[in-house]
Scaffold this motif. Sequence first.
Motif, short mmCIF file in Angstrom:
data_model
loop_
_atom_site.label_atom_id
_atom_site.label_comp_id
_atom_site.label_asym_id
_atom_site.label_seq_id
_atom_site.Cartn_x
_atom_site.Cartn_y
_atom_site.Cartn_z
N CYS A 24 51.87 34.60 4.50
CA CYS A 24 51.98 36.06 4.52
C CYS A 24 50.69 36.63 5.12
N ARG A 27 49.79 43.78 6.32
CA ARG A 27 50.54 44.36 7.43
C ARG A 27 49.79 45.49 8.12
N THR A 208 58.01 42.33 1.26
CA THR A 208 56.63 42.36 0.80
C THR A 208 56.59 41.90 -0.66
N GLU A 220 48.97 44.32 -1.76
CA GLU A 220 50.31 44.13 -1.20
C GLU A 220 50.22 43.39 0.14
N GLY A 222 52.74 41.28 3.33
CA GLY A 222 54.06 41.19 3.92
C GLY A 222 54.08 40.19 5.06
#
Length: 239
Positions: A24, A27, A208, A220, A222
């Motif tokens: 991941c 973003r 996410t 977080e 994503g």
Amino acid sequence: MAKRAVRRQARKVLGEDPVALVWCEIRKPIPTPPKDVHRAAGKGRLKPRHHWLMYVFGAVFFFVFVPAILVDMLLDRLSTRPKWKQNRKQQGEATPSDARGSGSGQAAAAPNGRSGSGKAAKAPRNPTNGIFDGDWDLTAGQLLLRWYGNSPNPKRLVMLAPDRVCVAASPRRRLSATRATDFRSVAELPLDQVRVEGAADQPRGYATFRLRFTDGSWLEVGDLAEPEDADHFLRTING
């Protein structure tokens, strides 16, 4: 699905087989921290390091294409100067009645007697870009400060073990999520200090999840790579 070599390296890093894993990345750009906080954390990188070809293309664009564009704009401007003088002369010969008429039309167009030049109110900016809670002194903020210090590549491998969560990274600038086998642990947290949250049925390409820490901070991420790994990871944290 991650290759066997990737899972073998994950087993080597964890000392056991992972329950689930997924590549991941953040973003959005990492927000700029306060100078004193950044200095105290060692003034590490806050942006990914680009491939050397990007710098070559940038240099070629700056020294070749930009001068050509400027010369073209200059020649175009010189060729149209007589037209500007002619238009200015015609405007100077306009009658006062025409000027008054155009002014009254503009006034009528503005509603409630207000000028039409008012600017719309700007929406407030989110200084954290919505990627973490905003407190640089807590776990999520400190992890962000070390994000690119461990690897110039934005990708991170999050691995779930029965008793902990491990975040790993590869030292390379470019990597394949299915074949990277040189990643190493960046941070390991026991399950009593971190909780992984994310809906299981998220649309592909927009999925996410969050790392929520016991000090109240959260991060977080994503761009989950490899659909099978991502789906299995999200199902596991919801199981």
